[in-house]
Design an enzyme around this catalytic site. Sequence first.
Site, PDB file in Angstrom:
ATOM      1  N   ASP A 170     -12.176  -6.410  -2.776  1.00 19.07           N
ATOM      2  CA  ASP A 170     -13.087  -7.552  -2.694  1.00 19.07           C
ATOM      3  C   ASP A 170     -14.456  -7.041  -2.275  1.00 19.07           C
ATOM      4  OD1 ASP A 170     -13.427  -8.040   0.437  1.00 19.07           O
ATOM      5  OD2 ASP A 170     -11.316  -7.592   0.066  1.00 19.07           O
TER       6      ASP A 170
ATOM      7  N   GLU B 249       0.804  -1.215   0.000  1.00 18.13           N
ATOM      8  CA  GLU B 249       0.000   0.000   0.000  1.00 18.13           C
ATOM      9  C   GLU B 249       0.843   1.273   0.000  1.00 18.13           C
ATOM     10  OE1 GLU B 249      -3.906  -1.852   2.311  1.00 18.13           O
ATOM     11  OE2 GLU B 249      -2.305  -0.913   3.481  1.00 18.13           O
TER      12      GLU B 249
END
Length: 232
Positions: free
Chosen positions: A200, A13
């Site tokens: 997701d 990230e």
Amino acid sequence: MKKIGIIGAMELEVEELKGKMVIRRRVEKASMEFLEGKLNNTEVVIVRSGIGKVNAAICAQILCDCFKVTHIINTGVAGSLKNEINIGDIVVSTDALHHDVDVRVFGYPLGEVPQMGCLAFPADERLTQLAVSSCKEVNPEIAAYKGRIVSGDQFVSDKQVKEEIVSNFQGFCVEMEGASIAHAAYLNHVPFVIIRAISDKADDSAKMDYPSFEKAAAAHSAKLVEHMLPAI
């Protein structure tokens, strides 16, 4: 002078942002490496906090105490809580709360930390709008949403758990760090924004989707963070 603290829970990230910054010094505290320098001509401190709410809160407090950051950006990935928010899309916080806090026995609403005086921690409106507009510029192929981000110390991959969180909190996405960073920023009076790319759907497909899409999702988030920095 502004100095922006940028937190990602996982290396993927923040690795792209680290690779583009001019590093002036490295500081290790609480087993975290803080990189101080410039990114896109802006003073920044970039750090991988580690996963979970405690790691995230400790990291945010160090940024406030030791680096005197003027703003905090939390970048990363999350699971969607709304059908229309698809894998790859971006959610930018309007506020954030802890979905796993439950002190209703003493009269507090589900999710409210006792004696805080608020259920959710409000993000800085200017940072939120700036993140959305930056996303439209650098990620025109995906959608950007403004909404509530909810956090808890669990990876949500069960449809029933997801539905309960949606019903209780009307969140846009769910993850494991944002509310703690928001909580710390709120207590320190530091403006913040949480930026989450969807990896997701936070349901029974999450275990399959997450590994496939997390890297691309994180790249979308990192790109808009870099773009928005000079305008803060």
